[in-house]
Design a protein around this motif. Sequence first.
Motif, PDB file in Angstrom:
ATOM      1  N   ALA A 113       0.826  -1.208   0.000  1.00  0.00           N
ATOM      2  CA  ALA A 113       0.000   0.000   0.000  1.00  0.00           C
ATOM      3  C   ALA A 113       0.861   1.259   0.000  1.00  0.00           C
ATOM      4  O   ALA A 113       0.490   2.275  -0.588  1.00  0.00           O
ATOM      5  CB  ALA A 113      -0.926  -0.003   1.207  1.00  0.00           C
ATOM      6  N   LEU A 114       2.018   1.204   0.643  1.00  0.00           N
ATOM      7  CA  LEU A 114       2.903   2.369   0.711  1.00  0.00           C
ATOM      8  C   LEU A 114       3.809   2.505  -0.500  1.00  0.00           C
ATOM      9  O   LEU A 114       4.365   3.574  -0.736  1.00  0.00           O
ATOM     10  CB  LEU A 114       3.774   2.298   1.968  1.00  0.00           C
ATOM     11  CG  LEU A 114       3.087   2.560   3.287  1.00  0.00           C
ATOM     12  CD1 LEU A 114       4.094   2.433   4.421  1.00  0.00           C
ATOM     13  CD2 LEU A 114       2.448   3.932   3.311  1.00  0.00           C
ATOM     14  N   LEU A 115       3.945   1.474  -1.305  1.00  0.00           N
ATOM     15  CA  LEU A 115       4.873   1.484  -2.422  1.00  0.00           C
ATOM     16  C   LEU A 115       4.688   2.668  -3.365  1.00  0.00           C
ATOM     17  O   LEU A 115       5.663   3.340  -3.701  1.00  0.00           O
ATOM     18  CB  LEU A 115       4.765   0.156  -3.176  1.00  0.00           C
ATOM     19  CG  LEU A 115       5.948  -0.249  -4.033  1.00  0.00           C
ATOM     20  CD1 LEU A 115       7.231  -0.253  -3.213  1.00  0.00           C
ATOM     21  CD2 LEU A 115       5.704  -1.612  -4.629  1.00  0.00           C
ATOM     22  N   PRO A 116       3.458   3.003  -3.801  1.00  0.00           N
ATOM     23  CA  PRO A 116       3.323   4.153  -4.695  1.00  0.00           C
ATOM     24  C   PRO A 116       3.765   5.460  -4.045  1.00  0.00           C
ATOM     25  O   PRO A 116       4.257   6.352  -4.724  1.00  0.00           O
ATOM     26  CB  PRO A 116       1.826   4.198  -5.010  1.00  0.00           C
ATOM     27  CG  PRO A 116       1.310   2.856  -4.695  1.00  0.00           C
ATOM     28  CD  PRO A 116       2.205   2.310  -3.610  1.00  0.00           C
ATOM     29  N   ILE A 117       3.609   5.582  -2.738  1.00  0.00           N
ATOM     30  CA  ILE A 117       3.994   6.809  -2.045  1.00  0.00           C
ATOM     31  C   ILE A 117       5.511   6.901  -1.965  1.00  0.00           C
ATOM     32  O   ILE A 117       6.109   7.933  -2.238  1.00  0.00           O
ATOM     33  CB  ILE A 117       3.363   6.855  -0.639  1.00  0.00           C
ATOM     34  CG1 ILE A 117       1.844   6.898  -0.764  1.00  0.00           C
ATOM     35  CG2 ILE A 117       3.881   8.036   0.159  1.00  0.00           C
ATOM     36  CD1 ILE A 117       1.117   6.652   0.530  1.00  0.00           C
ATOM     37  N   THR A 126       1.535  22.367  -2.650  1.00  0.00           N
ATOM     38  CA  THR A 126       2.797  21.992  -2.014  1.00  0.00           C
ATOM     39  C   THR A 126       3.627  21.040  -2.870  1.00  0.00           C
ATOM     40  O   THR A 126       4.789  20.818  -2.571  1.00  0.00           O
ATOM     41  CB  THR A 126       2.556  21.365  -0.625  1.00  0.00           C
ATOM     42  OG1 THR A 126       1.702  20.220  -0.779  1.00  0.00           O
ATOM     43  CG2 THR A 126       1.928  22.373   0.325  1.00  0.00           C
ATOM     44  N   GLY A 127       3.039  20.490  -3.926  1.00  0.00           N
ATOM     45  CA  GLY A 127       3.825  19.635  -4.802  1.00  0.00           C
ATOM     46  C   GLY A 127       2.978  18.817  -5.745  1.00  0.00           C
ATOM     47  O   GLY A 127       1.779  18.638  -5.554  1.00  0.00           O
ATOM     48  N   VAL A 128       3.640  18.332  -6.787  1.00  0.00           N
ATOM     49  CA  VAL A 128       3.043  17.413  -7.750  1.00  0.00           C
ATOM     50  C   VAL A 128       3.995  16.230  -7.858  1.00  0.00           C
ATOM     51  O   VAL A 128       5.200  16.414  -8.062  1.00  0.00           O
ATOM     52  CB  VAL A 128       2.850  18.091  -9.131  1.00  0.00           C
ATOM     53  CG1 VAL A 128       2.254  17.110 -10.131  1.00  0.00           C
ATOM     54  CG2 VAL A 128       1.988  19.341  -9.016  1.00  0.00           C
ATOM     55  N   ASP A 129       3.470  15.026  -7.707  1.00  0.00           N
ATOM     56  CA  ASP A 129       4.269  13.811  -7.767  1.00  0.00           C
ATOM     57  C   ASP A 129       3.692  12.864  -8.808  1.00  0.00           C
ATOM     58  O   ASP A 129       2.506  12.950  -9.153  1.00  0.00           O
ATOM     59  CB  ASP A 129       4.287  13.091  -6.413  1.00  0.00           C
ATOM     60  CG  ASP A 129       4.914  13.928  -5.317  1.00  0.00           C
ATOM     61  OD1 ASP A 129       5.963  14.550  -5.576  1.00  0.00           O
ATOM     62  OD2 ASP A 129       4.364  13.955  -4.207  1.00  0.00           O
ATOM     63  N   ALA A 130       4.529  11.963  -9.299  1.00  0.00           N
ATOM     64  CA  ALA A 130       4.094  10.961 -10.271  1.00  0.00           C
ATOM     65  C   ALA A 130       4.760   9.637  -9.952  1.00  0.00           C
ATOM     66  O   ALA A 130       5.802   9.592  -9.287  1.00  0.00           O
ATOM     67  CB  ALA A 130       4.449  11.405 -11.679  1.00  0.00           C
ATOM     68  N   SER A 131       4.155   8.555 -10.432  1.00  0.00           N
ATOM     69  CA  SER A 131       4.750   7.245 -10.207  1.00  0.00           C
ATOM     70  C   SER A 131       6.046   7.106 -10.997  1.00  0.00           C
ATOM     71  O   SER A 131       6.933   6.358 -10.588  1.00  0.00           O
ATOM     72  CB  SER A 131       3.759   6.137 -10.557  1.00  0.00           C
ATOM     73  OG  SER A 131       3.185   6.338 -11.831  1.00  0.00           O
ATOM     74  N   ALA A 132       6.193   7.826 -12.095  1.00  0.00           N
ATOM     75  CA  ALA A 132       7.436   7.887 -12.873  1.00  0.00           C
ATOM     76  C   ALA A 132       7.407   9.192 -13.655  1.00  0.00           C
ATOM     77  O   ALA A 132       6.338   9.672 -14.020  1.00  0.00           O
ATOM     78  CB  ALA A 132       7.538   6.706 -13.827  1.00  0.00           C
ATOM     79  N   TRP A 133       8.575   9.782 -13.870  1.00  0.00           N
ATOM     80  CA  TRP A 133       8.586  11.035 -14.620  1.00  0.00           C
ATOM     81  C   TRP A 133       9.832  11.104 -15.463  1.00  0.00           C
ATOM     82  O   TRP A 133      10.904  10.784 -14.971  1.00  0.00           O
ATOM     83  CB  TRP A 133       8.509  12.245 -13.678  1.00  0.00           C
ATOM     84  CG  TRP A 133       8.084  13.457 -14.417  1.00  0.00           C
ATOM     85  CD1 TRP A 133       8.884  14.487 -14.829  1.00  0.00           C
ATOM     86  CD2 TRP A 133       6.779  13.756 -14.875  1.00  0.00           C
ATOM     87  NE1 TRP A 133       8.150  15.412 -15.510  1.00  0.00           N
ATOM     88  CE2 TRP A 133       6.834  14.980 -15.558  1.00  0.00           C
ATOM     89  CE3 TRP A 133       5.553  13.100 -14.796  1.00  0.00           C
ATOM     90  CZ2 TRP A 133       5.727  15.559 -16.148  1.00  0.00           C
ATOM     91  CZ3 TRP A 133       4.448  13.680 -15.374  1.00  0.00           C
ATOM     92  CH2 TRP A 133       4.539  14.888 -16.042  1.00  0.00           C
ATOM     93  N   PRO A 134       9.760  11.498 -16.714  1.00  0.00           N
ATOM     94  CA  PRO A 134       8.552  11.888 -17.438  1.00  0.00           C
ATOM     95  C   PRO A 134       7.730  10.662 -17.831  1.00  0.00           C
ATOM     96  O   PRO A 134       8.235   9.545 -17.806  1.00  0.00           O
ATOM     97  CB  PRO A 134       9.104  12.598 -18.678  1.00  0.00           C
ATOM     98  CG  PRO A 134      10.449  12.011 -18.904  1.00  0.00           C
ATOM     99  CD  PRO A 134      10.969  11.653 -17.538  1.00  0.00           C
TER     100      PRO A 134
END
Length: 157
Positions: free
Chosen positions: A9-13, A33-41
């Motif tokens: 459950a914590l893995l994506p975070i 406060t921020g934008v996050d992604a599972s992978a970028w770009p």
Amino acid sequence: MKFALFVLALLPIVLATSVPYTTCGTSPDFALTGVDASAWPPVKGQYENITINGNLASPLSGGTYEVKITFDFIPVEDLKGNLSDLGVTFPLAAGPISFTKGLDIPSSLPSGAIDLKVTAADDKGNQLACVEIKFSLLRAPQDPEIDMFRQFVHKFA
């Protein structure tokens, strides 16, 4: 078993990558406060989770969004709707918020420069946030053996 589920459950975070962005407007009611992604770009043919984090100064009972997309400086999409259509559950209490939206990036999209401009407004039409994200859409990595085969074939073609 419970620990394994907790870790999953914590893995994506834990694996989230910070997304570079610029703000194109501010509001006293919301602080991004921020934008996050599972992978970028993002990579064509892959699934992407995008998370927007911020702080609400006061409760929010509804709102709208607009996403303008340009490809190599050509406008290609202008999406508008209610935030609830994206899965936001209202009312939202004042304080920290986090919203995640999953996207399938079609492999059929051409590679190129993408510019996303995302705005959100409250139910009275007052702007809450404006974020601009620029990136290059890349092709999915190929199997090294297939790439070697292609190089071999091109030598003799």
